[in-house]
Design an enzyme around this catalytic site. Structure first.
Site, PDB file in Angstrom:
ATOM      1  N   ASP A  12      34.186  65.208  -6.800  1.00 42.71           N
ATOM      2  CA  ASP A  12      33.514  64.142  -6.054  1.00 42.71           C
ATOM      3  C   ASP A  12      32.574  63.345  -6.967  1.00 42.71           C
ATOM      4  O   ASP A  12      32.047  63.886  -7.941  1.00 42.71           O
ATOM      5  CB  ASP A  12      32.727  64.776  -4.895  1.00 42.71           C
ATOM      6  CG  ASP A  12      32.369  63.766  -3.828  1.00 42.71           C
ATOM      7  OD1 ASP A  12      32.911  62.638  -3.858  1.00 42.71           O
ATOM      8  OD2 ASP A  12      31.528  64.080  -2.978  1.00 42.71           O
ATOM      9  N   HIS A  29      37.747  56.517 -10.588  1.00 38.69           N
ATOM     10  CA  HIS A  29      38.951  57.350 -10.416  1.00 38.69           C
ATOM     11  C   HIS A  29      39.730  57.412 -11.731  1.00 38.69           C
ATOM     12  O   HIS A  29      40.264  58.464 -12.097  1.00 38.69           O
ATOM     13  CB  HIS A  29      39.846  56.777  -9.314  1.00 38.69           C
ATOM     14  CG  HIS A  29      39.209  56.785  -7.948  1.00 38.69           C
ATOM     15  ND1 HIS A  29      38.501  57.859  -7.466  1.00 38.69           N
ATOM     16  CD2 HIS A  29      39.166  55.835  -6.967  1.00 38.69           C
ATOM     17  CE1 HIS A  29      38.061  57.587  -6.248  1.00 38.69           C
ATOM     18  NE2 HIS A  29      38.436  56.372  -5.928  1.00 38.69           N
ATOM     19  N   LEU A 124      48.874  78.747 -17.164  1.00 37.02           N
ATOM     20  CA  LEU A 124      48.078  78.307 -16.011  1.00 37.02           C
ATOM     21  C   LEU A 124      48.956  77.641 -14.942  1.00 37.02           C
ATOM     22  O   LEU A 124      49.882  76.901 -15.274  1.00 37.02           O
ATOM     23  CB  LEU A 124      47.042  77.276 -16.499  1.00 37.02           C
ATOM     24  CG  LEU A 124      46.125  76.691 -15.431  1.00 37.02           C
ATOM     25  CD1 LEU A 124      45.026  77.692 -15.070  1.00 37.02           C
ATOM     26  CD2 LEU A 124      45.483  75.376 -15.905  1.00 37.02           C
ATOM     27  N   ARG A 172      32.003  72.089  -6.570  1.00 33.94           N
ATOM     28  CA  ARG A 172      32.018  70.721  -6.047  1.00 33.94           C
ATOM     29  C   ARG A 172      31.051  69.894  -6.884  1.00 33.94           C
ATOM     30  O   ARG A 172      29.872  70.245  -6.999  1.00 33.94           O
ATOM     31  CB  ARG A 172      31.601  70.666  -4.578  1.00 33.94           C
ATOM     32  CG  ARG A 172      31.639  69.219  -4.063  1.00 33.94           C
ATOM     33  CD  ARG A 172      31.316  69.098  -2.587  1.00 33.94           C
ATOM     34  NE  ARG A 172      31.514  67.708  -2.171  1.00 33.94           N
ATOM     35  CZ  ARG A 172      32.102  67.319  -1.057  1.00 33.94           C
ATOM     36  NH1 ARG A 172      32.555  68.202  -0.203  1.00 33.94           N
ATOM     37  NH2 ARG A 172      32.233  66.034  -0.774  1.00 33.94           N
ATOM     38  N   SER A 180      34.497  70.153   3.081  1.00 36.55           N
ATOM     39  CA  SER A 180      35.388  69.008   3.335  1.00 36.55           C
ATOM     40  C   SER A 180      36.854  69.390   3.558  1.00 36.55           C
ATOM     41  O   SER A 180      37.758  68.817   2.944  1.00 36.55           O
ATOM     42  CB  SER A 180      35.284  67.993   2.180  1.00 36.55           C
ATOM     43  OG  SER A 180      33.969  67.519   2.078  1.00 36.55           O
TER      44      SER A 180
HETATM   45  C1  FPP Z   1      36.111  61.604  -4.793  1.00 42.54           C
HETATM   46  O1  FPP Z   1      35.253  60.614  -5.347  1.00 42.54           O
HETATM   47  C2  FPP Z   1      37.394  61.579  -5.431  1.00 42.54           C
HETATM   48  C3  FPP Z   1      38.570  61.327  -4.816  1.00 42.54           C
HETATM   49  C4  FPP Z   1      38.692  61.005  -3.385  1.00 42.54           C
HETATM   50  C5  FPP Z   1      39.819  61.323  -5.532  1.00 42.54           C
HETATM   51  C6  FPP Z   1      39.902  62.251  -6.684  1.00 42.54           C
HETATM   52  C7  FPP Z   1      40.666  61.570  -7.722  1.00 42.54           C
HETATM   53  C8  FPP Z   1      40.493  61.729  -9.048  1.00 42.54           C
HETATM   54  C9  FPP Z   1      39.596  62.702  -9.652  1.00 42.54           C
HETATM   55  C10 FPP Z   1      41.222  60.872  -9.998  1.00 42.54           C
HETATM   56  C11 FPP Z   1      42.681  60.883  -9.847  1.00 42.54           C
HETATM   57  C12 FPP Z   1      43.265  62.212  -9.965  1.00 42.54           C
HETATM   58  C13 FPP Z   1      44.418  62.445 -10.553  1.00 42.54           C
HETATM   59  C14 FPP Z   1      44.960  63.791 -10.565  1.00 42.54           C
HETATM   60  C15 FPP Z   1      45.163  61.401 -11.233  1.00 42.54           C
HETATM   61  P1  FPP Z   1      34.674  59.520  -4.375  1.00 42.54           P
HETATM   62  O2  FPP Z   1      35.501  58.318  -4.508  1.00 42.54           O
HETATM   63  O3  FPP Z   1      34.554  60.075  -2.995  1.00 42.54           O
HETATM   64  O4  FPP Z   1      33.268  59.293  -5.006  1.00 42.54           O
HETATM   65  P2  FPP Z   1      31.928  58.917  -4.233  1.00 42.54           P
HETATM   66  O5  FPP Z   1      31.561  60.115  -3.388  1.00 42.54           O
HETATM   67  O6  FPP Z   1      30.959  58.674  -5.334  1.00 42.54           O
HETATM   68  O7  FPP Z   1      32.223  57.701  -3.416  1.00 42.54           O
END
Ligand code: FPP
Length: 225
Positions: A12, A29, A124, A172, A180
């Protein structure tokens, strides 16, 4: 000393990381995907870690703006295609979890291709949770079991889940202290570690420290010392 076999991570803080730098959320991302690669490589070289399960897209993430969802889909596809050699080099088996049927045919093909091409890797196991929600996972498992004649046992249900291994350590990032809808069954006796570090800033040094703390915790699994 505890050995950590299965680590699960809620990645997150991507959006906030980007906004703090005056960039678009999706940039977070993009950088987050490079952290996925680094953390996976680190875990593949760790003597105790057998499984790494990363929350990449939840059943609730469809509620995000269309453009962000589309970006995430493209990013996941690009990541799985580009990083396949890294998986093979590090002997990492890719096992997606979640309900993949909601994705485009092209993304599903890429996911299946990565799974197939790494099927003989015996290091892994890295799972990306994709269109994953723990309640959805449990309901799908129960529906598959409902017509069999015997009383359902914990073992039977566990064996029907997408992820069949108990989690030892849940991390987390991003500062929130909640689960979540992630791996609700498998987290029953996990140690929980919440850090304020945002996912794009999360490094192998952060992970090493969390693992070191985990090894010292007394785990009783409901029993006595
Ligand atoms: C949460 O951050 C993250 C996600 C909803 C997506 C997780 C994706 C990645 C780590 C990148 C892509 C992954 C791969 C495997 C290619 P958020 O957007 O909720 O952040 P915030 O809480 O700061 O808004």
């Amino acid at each position: 000393m505890n050995k950590v076999k299965h680590i699960a991570i809620i990645m997150d803080g991507n959006g906030r990381w980007a906004e703090l730098q005056g960039k678009k959320r999706v940039k977070g991302h993009e950088v987050g995907a490079t952290v996925v690669k680094d953390i996976t490589t680190y875990c593949s070289n760790h003597k105790d870690i057998e499984r790494l399960t990363l929350y990449a897209f939840s059943t609730e993430n469809w509620k995000r703006p269309k453009l962000e969802v589309e970006f995430l889909m493209k990013l996941m596809q690009r990541y799985l295609k580009n990083e396949l050699p890294i998986y093979l080099e590090n002997n990492v088996r890719f096992e997606p979890i979640g309900d993949l049927s909601a994705f485009s045919k092209s993304l599903q093909d890429t996911i299946h291709d990565a799974k197939e091409k790494t099927a003989n890797c015996d290091g892994l196991i890295q799972s990306l949770a994709l269109n994953y929600g723990a309640k959805n996972e449990i309901v799908r498992a129960v529906n598959r079991l409902k017509n069999q004649p015997d009383e359902i046992t914990e073992e039977m249900l566990s064996n029907e889940l997408d992820c069949k291994d108990e989690v030892d350590l849940l991390i987390r990032t991003g500062g929130d202290c909640r689960i979540s809808n992630y791996l609700l069954w498998q987290l029953a006796y996990a140690e929980l570690s919440f850090t304020k570090v945002l996912w794009p800033d999360f490094t192998t040094e952060h992970l090493e420290k969390i693992i070191e703390d985990f090894t010292k915790v007394e785990r009783r699994f409901g029993g006595l010392k």
